[in-house]
Design an enzyme around this catalytic site. Structure first.
Site, short mmCIF file in Angstrom:
data_model
loop_
_atom_site.label_atom_id
_atom_site.label_comp_id
_atom_site.label_asym_id
_atom_site.label_seq_id
_atom_site.Cartn_x
_atom_site.Cartn_y
_atom_site.Cartn_z
N ASP A 87 9.20 -6.48 5.68
CA ASP A 87 9.46 -5.77 6.93
C ASP A 87 8.15 -5.38 7.60
O ASP A 87 7.09 -5.36 6.95
CB ASP A 87 10.31 -4.52 6.68
CG ASP A 87 9.58 -3.47 5.86
OD1 ASP A 87 9.08 -3.82 4.77
OD2 ASP A 87 9.50 -2.31 6.30
N GLU A 154 9.67 -1.11 3.50
CA GLU A 154 8.52 -0.29 3.17
C GLU A 154 8.05 0.56 4.34
O GLU A 154 7.69 1.73 4.18
CB GLU A 154 7.37 -1.19 2.67
CG GLU A 154 6.19 -0.43 2.06
CD GLU A 154 5.16 0.04 3.07
OE1 GLU A 154 4.35 0.90 2.72
OE2 GLU A 154 5.17 -0.45 4.22
N HIS A 419 -0.68 -1.98 12.39
CA HIS A 419 0.23 -1.11 13.15
C HIS A 419 -0.11 -1.06 14.63
O HIS A 419 0.54 -0.33 15.38
CB HIS A 419 0.25 0.32 12.59
CG HIS A 419 0.87 0.44 11.23
ND1 HIS A 419 1.26 1.65 10.70
CD2 HIS A 419 1.17 -0.48 10.29
CE1 HIS A 419 1.77 1.45 9.49
NE2 HIS A 419 1.72 0.16 9.22
#
Length: 449
Positions: A87, A154, A419
């Site tokens: 993920d 996660e 991210h």
């Protein structure tokens, strides 16, 4: 250590591109179909590497985990568990990407796309490392017993996998756990992460007035909640920026150092702005606490009325030394808050979810094998760093399996922008990481239990 078998770089890259093309965001509100598709692609990538007996493990309320157990010819060989997650974080604003987040694109030797570094590269390198042990008959013959565990949630931080492992510890037990969810300090510099900071969260609400009051009527003697909150937040640090909260652990650090000027440039500290705290940067980032106000509830400037604020709220994010108990840390912060409330303001606190830190394989047989393997794969000595962020699974596994060793590494680097937009991985370092993992399995197998 014998010469490890070769890694198929073409297969490695192809697997990563196929995984990255799937927008497998497991957060609530995002479609579930791509997450299930990513699980299917993960299974396919492992099967193409020669892995057999793959299971989709039902994780209540979460995407399935992918699990396989491969046995070595020697029944007394040690067991190594290989972990990664399929993920990813959401793509984020389109304008933050040079090319679309889920269209893997190569530029200047780097592959761009969400999940290239966090953490679909881990899935791809595990598959490539195992494929290196295929015999002429197509069957895998690893030098150790290998367990593969690939998670599908996660990034959500729910910790469901940890509960699953704790409920059936024998199934996932291993002598060494390889967590392919780390990064190198720089491109081409092989890195072992040997410590993880923990985390605590405390929400603080300040009330001073029954309702907003015009600043012309009450400004001066009137207690403004936002000012009270600001003074309280300021009390969390000394004038030099070091943490003023008592009762938080501080540990020594003996791993790689961080150059302050290079770190300033990497983080984007503006010219003339001081760095905070005392002591080396690495110590502050890896084994000391930090306190950050990551959010404040108060009127925005565009909607502000000319009035005193009756209520203001802040969320405090506390990073902890690897040994610190998160609940104890939260209570230390709460005690500080109540001891430093200005003007008799009313205070309400709420403790958010925390995560423990961990000390990983910094020394010992497995750590030595990991360091040798990294040097074999990258052609340069390995360095040891800590991680300022929390990886709850590592801490949970180290608690469930206190006698096991943990290796945290990965091919990301200082340019990976995990991210954020334009996330990427260096393709040469991805191949080097897979070569290192092959060498590690060979080394551990040769050493035995």
């Amino acid at each position: 250590m014998s010469t490890p078998p070769a890694v198929d770089a073409t297969r490695l890259r192809d697997a990563l591109e196929r995984l990255v093309a799937v927008p497998s965001v497991a957060f609530p509100g995002f479609p579930e179909a791509p997450v299930r598709e990513a699980a299917d692609v993960t299974v396919a990538v492992l099967e193409e590497a020669g892995v057999t007996g793959i299971e989709r493990v039902d994780v209540p309320g979460a995407p399935p985990a992918i699990y396989a157990h491969l046995r070595a010819a020697d029944p007394d060989a040690p067991t190594v568990l290989l972990y990664a997650h399929y993920d990813v974080q959401p793509g984020g604003p389109e304008e933050s990407w040079t090319t679309p987040a889920f269209e893997p694109t190569e530029r200047d030797g780097r592959l761009y796309g969400r999940g290239t570094a966090d953490d679909k590269c881990g899935v791809a390198l595990h598959a490539a490392a195992l494929a290196a042990f295929r015999g002429e008959d197509g069957a895998l013959a690893p030098p150790v017993h290998v367990k593969v565990l690939i998670e599908g949630e996660e990034e959500t931080g729910n910790g469901t996998l940890s509960k699953l492992v704790a409920a059936d510890p024998d199934r996932f037990r291993a002598d060494a756990f390889v967590i392919a969810d780390g990064s190198n300090v720089a491109t081409g510099t092989p890195t072992l992460t040997t410590s993880l900071r923990g985390m605590a969260v405390v929400d603080v609400t300040i009330d001073t007035l029954e309702a907003p009051v015009h600043s012309g009527v009450a400004g001066g003697p009137g207690p403004d909640a936002l000012l009270a909150l600001s003074r309280l937040i300021a009390s969390l640090h000394h004038d030099d920026g070091s943490v003023a909260v008592e009762g938080l652990d501080v540990l020594p650090w003996d791993g790689a150092a961080i150059d302050p000027e290079e770190w300033r440039a990497e983080v984007g500290v503006l010219e003339g702005v001081d760095l905070l705290g005392t002591g080396p940067i690495a110590d502050q980032l890896f084994v000391r606490p930090s306190v950050t106000a990551i959010g404040i509830d108060a009127p925005t400037v565009d909607t502000a009325a000319n009035a005193l604020i009756p209520r203001a709220k802040a969320r405090l994010s506390v990073r902890l030394a690897p040994t610190q108990d998160p609940a104890a840390a939260a209570q230390a912060v709460i005690a500080h808050v109540f001891a430093h409330v200005p003007w008799g303001a009313q205070v309400t606190v709420a403790e958010g979810p925390g995560a423990p830190g961990a000390i990983l394989a910094g020394e010992g047989r497995v750590a030595e094998a990991a360091a040798r393997a990294l040097e074999s794969g990258y052609g340069a000595p390995a360095v040891r760093i800590g991680s300022g962020g929390a990886i709850p699974l590592c801490a949970d596994l180290s608690t469930i399996y206190p006698d096991a060793a943990f290796v945290l590494w990965g091919p990301g680097d200082e340019r990976s922008r995990i991210h954020a937009g334009d996330e990427s991985v260096d393709l040469a370092d991805l191949e080097r990481a897979a070569v290192a993992e092959v060498a590690f399995l060979v080394d551990v197998g040769a050493a035995g239990r």
